[in-house]
Design an enzyme around this catalytic site. Structure first.
Site, mmCIF file in Angstrom:
data_model
loop_
_atom_site.group_PDB
_atom_site.id
_atom_site.type_symbol
_atom_site.label_atom_id
_atom_site.label_comp_id
_atom_site.label_asym_id
_atom_site.label_seq_id
_atom_site.Cartn_x
_atom_site.Cartn_y
_atom_site.Cartn_z
ATOM 1 N N GLY A 41 -7.719 -47.088 -53.749
ATOM 2 C CA GLY A 41 -8.179 -46.690 -52.657
ATOM 3 C C GLY A 41 -9.680 -45.711 -53.372
ATOM 4 N N GLU A 95 -10.122 -39.046 -56.398
ATOM 5 C CA GLU A 95 -9.410 -40.473 -55.740
ATOM 6 C C GLU A 95 -10.135 -39.932 -54.292
ATOM 7 O OE1 GLU A 95 -6.351 -41.802 -54.805
ATOM 8 O OE2 GLU A 95 -5.084 -40.902 -54.142
ATOM 9 N N ASP A 96 -9.787 -41.007 -53.104
ATOM 10 C CA ASP A 96 -10.439 -41.399 -52.323
ATOM 11 C C ASP A 96 -10.395 -40.591 -51.318
ATOM 12 O OD1 ASP A 96 -7.912 -42.022 -52.141
ATOM 13 O OD2 ASP A 96 -8.629 -43.993 -51.346
ATOM 14 N N ASP A 99 -3.899 -36.703 -48.297
ATOM 15 C CA ASP A 99 -3.480 -36.434 -47.381
ATOM 16 C C ASP A 99 -2.256 -34.906 -47.093
ATOM 17 O OD1 ASP A 99 -1.495 -36.545 -45.156
ATOM 18 O OD2 ASP A 99 -2.711 -38.957 -44.720
ATOM 19 N N GLY A 101 -0.745 -34.748 -50.556
ATOM 20 C CA GLY A 101 -0.882 -33.788 -51.907
ATOM 21 C C GLY A 101 -0.090 -35.014 -52.586
ATOM 22 N N THR A 103 0.693 -37.051 -53.945
ATOM 23 C CA THR A 103 0.231 -38.494 -54.964
ATOM 24 C C THR A 103 -0.544 -37.463 -55.897
ATOM 25 O OG1 THR A 103 -0.099 -39.889 -52.974
ATOM 26 C CG2 THR A 103 -1.463 -40.603 -55.448
ATOM 27 N N LYS A 127 -8.013 -34.537 -46.023
ATOM 28 C CA LYS A 127 -7.211 -34.488 -44.410
ATOM 29 C C LYS A 127 -6.512 -32.872 -45.060
ATOM 30 C CE LYS A 127 -5.822 -39.187 -43.295
ATOM 31 N NZ LYS A 127 -5.484 -39.709 -42.413
ATOM 32 N N PHE A 148 -6.483 -41.552 -39.531
ATOM 33 C CA PHE A 148 -6.099 -42.783 -39.807
ATOM 34 C C PHE A 148 -7.262 -43.183 -40.386
ATOM 35 C CE2 PHE A 148 -4.681 -46.496 -42.242
ATOM 36 C CZ PHE A 148 -4.284 -45.618 -43.405
ATOM 37 N N ASP A 155 -7.585 -48.629 -46.879
ATOM 38 C CA ASP A 155 -6.741 -49.620 -46.332
ATOM 39 C C ASP A 155 -5.846 -48.986 -45.737
ATOM 40 O OD1 ASP A 155 -5.297 -48.336 -48.286
ATOM 41 O OD2 ASP A 155 -3.810 -50.012 -48.024
ATOM 42 N N ARG A 161 -10.947 -52.660 -47.101
ATOM 43 C CA ARG A 161 -11.347 -51.812 -48.118
ATOM 44 C C ARG A 161 -12.818 -51.982 -48.161
ATOM 45 N NH1 ARG A 161 -6.831 -49.612 -51.232
ATOM 46 N NH2 ARG A 161 -4.744 -50.713 -51.179
HETATM 47 P P1 IMP Z 1 -0.786 -38.145 -50.145
HETATM 48 O O1 IMP Z 1 -0.149 -38.617 -50.957
HETATM 49 O O2 IMP Z 1 -0.172 -38.131 -48.792
HETATM 50 O O3 IMP Z 1 -2.219 -37.361 -50.263
HETATM 51 O O4 IMP Z 1 -1.670 -39.500 -50.313
HETATM 52 C C1 IMP Z 1 -2.793 -39.704 -50.616
HETATM 53 C C2 IMP Z 1 -3.264 -41.662 -50.795
HETATM 54 O O5 IMP Z 1 -2.720 -42.106 -49.448
HETATM 55 C C3 IMP Z 1 -4.105 -41.666 -50.148
HETATM 56 O O6 IMP Z 1 -4.718 -41.681 -52.156
HETATM 57 C C4 IMP Z 1 -4.555 -42.934 -49.817
HETATM 58 O O7 IMP Z 1 -4.514 -44.484 -50.657
HETATM 59 C C5 IMP Z 1 -3.359 -43.169 -48.802
HETATM 60 N N1 IMP Z 1 -3.918 -42.387 -47.274
HETATM 61 C C6 IMP Z 1 -3.969 -40.926 -47.156
HETATM 62 N N2 IMP Z 1 -4.543 -41.250 -46.096
HETATM 63 C C7 IMP Z 1 -4.938 -42.046 -45.325
HETATM 64 C C8 IMP Z 1 -6.244 -42.909 -43.865
HETATM 65 O O8 IMP Z 1 -6.479 -41.875 -43.742
HETATM 66 N N3 IMP Z 1 -6.952 -43.726 -44.926
HETATM 67 C C9 IMP Z 1 -6.375 -45.273 -45.670
HETATM 68 N N4 IMP Z 1 -5.206 -44.159 -46.562
HETATM 69 C C10 IMP Z 1 -4.625 -42.865 -46.658
HETATM 70 MG MG MG Z 2 -5.533 -43.897 -52.706
#
Ligand code: IMP
Ligand code: MG
Length: 174
Positions: A41, A95-96, A99, A101, A103, A127, A148, A155, A161
Site C-alpha cells: 500500500g 505506511e499508507d 485502520d 492498528g 498491522t 482512520k 474505505f 487498493d 492502486r
Molecule cells: P490495520 O491493520 O487494520 O490497521 O490495516 C492496515 C492495512 O489495511 C493498511 O496497510 C492497508 O493496506 C489496509 N487498509 C486499511 N484501510 C484501508 C482502506 O480504506 N483502503 C485500502 N486499504 C486499507
Molecule cells: Mg498497507
C-alpha cells in the site's frame, strides 16, 4: 463497484506530503534516516515522501498483509522482511493507512525487538475511530472517517492502486 468522489486531490496530496517531509527534514537534521516502507500500500506515498525529505536517507521495505477485501483480519503476515542490522539506525516506518492498528502494531513490535537507535512512524491516512490497538504515530497526513478509500497506492482486491488521487470506494451504489 464504484469509485466515489475524490477525498483528496492530487494537489492536496502533494501539498500535505511536502509539509510532512519538511517536518521530518527538520526533526532529523544532522541525522541519517533508514526509511522502511510497508508494502504494497505505501509504495506511492513512500516514493513521494522520500524524494521530498532533505536529509540523507537509505530505503528498505517490509511486505505485509492483513486485509481480506475490506475487513482487517488482525492476522498479520510478513512476506518479505529487512535483513540489515538496525541497531545503529534511526528508523522511520512509512505506511499508507492505519485502520485497526494491528498491522502497524505488529511491525512496530518486530522492529523494536531489534533495538534500533530510534523509531518513528509516518502514515498518510489515519482512520482513528476504527482503532482496536493503540499505535503511536509521529507524522500523520490526514485523519479520515470510517470510509474505505482507494487510490494513491491503496487498493480494493489489489486494484485501483494507480488512481492518482484518493477516492471513497463503495461496493455498490446505495
Ligand atoms: P490495520 O491493520 O487494520 O490497521 O490495516 C492496515 C492495512 O489495511 C493498511 O496497510 C492497508 O493496506 C489496509 N487498509 C486499511 N484501510 C484501508 C482502506 O480504506 N483502503 C485500502 N486499504 C486499507
Ligand atoms: Mg498497507
Amino acid at each position: 463497484m464504484v469509485i466515489g468522489k475524490p477525498l483528496f486531490t492530487i494537489e492536496q496530496i502533494q501539498n500535505r506530503v511536502k509539509e510532512l517531509a519538511d517536518r521530518i527534514s527538520r526533526d532529523y537534521a544532522g541525522k541519517e534516516i533508514l526509511a522502511i516502507g510497508i508494502l504494497k500500500g505505501a509504495f506511492i506515498f513512500f516514493s513521494d515522501i522520500v524524494r521530498t525529505i532533505k536529509v540523507p536517507l537509505t530505503v528498505d521495505f517490509i511486505v505485509a498483509s492483513s486485509y481480506l477485501k475490506t475487513e482487517t483480519t488482525g492476522d498479520v503476515k510478513i512476506h518479505y522482511d529487512i535483513r540489515e542490522d538496525i541497531s545503529d539506525k534511526d528508523v522511520l516506518l512509512i505506511e499508507d493507512i492505519v485502520d485497526s492498528g494491528f498491522t502497524l502494531n505488529f511491525i512496530r513490535d518486530m522492529i523494536l525487538s531489534r533495538k534500533p537507535k530510534s523509531l518513528k512512524i509516518c502514515v498518510f491516512l489515519d482512520k482513528k475511530e476504527r482503532r482496536k490497538v493503540d499505535v503511536p504515530l509521529d507524522y500523520v497526513g490526514y485523519e479520515i472517517p470510517d470510509v474505505f478509500v482507494v487510490g494513491y497506492g491503496l487498493d480494493y482486491e489489489n486494484k485501483f492502486r494507480n488512481l492518482p488521487y484518493i477516492a471513497i470506494f463503495k461496493k455498490s451504489v446505495d
